[in-house]
Write an enzyme that holds these catalytic residues in place. Structure first.
Site, short mmCIF file in Angstrom:
data_model
loop_
_atom_site.label_atom_id
_atom_site.label_comp_id
_atom_site.label_asym_id
_atom_site.label_seq_id
_atom_site.Cartn_x
_atom_site.Cartn_y
_atom_site.Cartn_z
N ASP A 182 -1.28 -6.79 -2.11
CA ASP A 182 0.17 -6.62 -2.21
C ASP A 182 0.76 -7.97 -1.82
OD1 ASP A 182 2.70 -5.42 -2.49
OD2 ASP A 182 2.78 -5.02 -0.34
N GLU A 215 -0.62 -6.76 -7.36
CA GLU A 215 0.61 -6.16 -7.88
C GLU A 215 1.34 -7.16 -8.76
OE1 GLU A 215 3.39 -3.25 -5.75
OE2 GLU A 215 4.40 -5.18 -5.54
N ASP A 218 2.89 -2.78 3.60
CA ASP A 218 2.10 -3.73 2.81
C ASP A 218 0.61 -3.37 2.84
OD1 ASP A 218 4.39 -5.95 2.54
OD2 ASP A 218 4.30 -5.21 4.59
#
Length: 185
Positions: A7, A68, A141
């Site tokens: 992330d 991501e 996160d």
């Protein structure tokens, strides 16, 4: 398959490692969040993130890295920093010949919750259940990095089938073009 979920972010960059088993079985191996202070120069922040990600790659030896995908509909500065963090990690993976896949936030949410519009608390709750964790991963996160790895484990077979179908279609197109060229003589 061993998947490193990322992330990306400049302030907080979530890193996770998941091992997939039979079917939809997934096991969490490790999770962490790399933090960099906002008052640190950009190049130093990126170096900190890169060093941490490279250490993870060298220690855990992932087969693939799931990052991501960044969208520009966020704050432009945030989107730029997030993209830069993801970029240094993708570069580190390329240097190690590790495959990288990017997944959108809605793909990740849909994979772990069943809804592409799930909120962060729903994602965290499902990650906790799927991985049978004793406690919810924090901060968000960390949960998002785990969700990215889970998403890739579950989507990888479909991604492979799509790539094979595209390769077959390209081969058929090439053969057809060769036949047309031969017929025209």
């Amino acid at each position: 398959m061993r998947v490193m979920g990322v992330d990306p972010g400049l302030t907080r960059c979530g890193l996770s490692m998941i091992e997939s088993g039979k079917g939809r079985q997934v096991i969490a191996l490790d999770v962490d969040v790399v933090r960099t202070p906002a008052d640190t120069p950009l190049q130093k922040r990126l170096l900190t993130i890169s060093d941490a990600a490279e250490h993870w790659m060298d220690t855990h030896r992932p087969d693939v890295i799931a990052i991501e995908r960044v969208f520009a509909n966020q704050n432009a500065n945030t989107a730029m920093g997030t993209a830069q963090a993801g970029g240094v990690i993708a570069l580190a993976a390329a240097k190690r010949d590790i495959e990288v896949h990017f997944h959108t936030p809605s793909e990740v949410k849909a994979a772990v919750t069943g809804s592409g519009r799930a909120d962060k608390s729903q994602v965290t709750e499902m990650v906790t259940r799927i991985l049978a964790l004793q406690a919810k991963p924090t901060p968000a996160d960390a949960a998002d990095a785990l969700a990215l790895a889970i998403c890739h484990c579950w989507r990888a077979p479909m991604i492979a089938r799509m790539a094979a179908a595209e390769a077959m279609a390209e081969e058929q197109r090439r053969k057809f073009q060769a036949k047309i060229k031969a017929a025209r003589g």
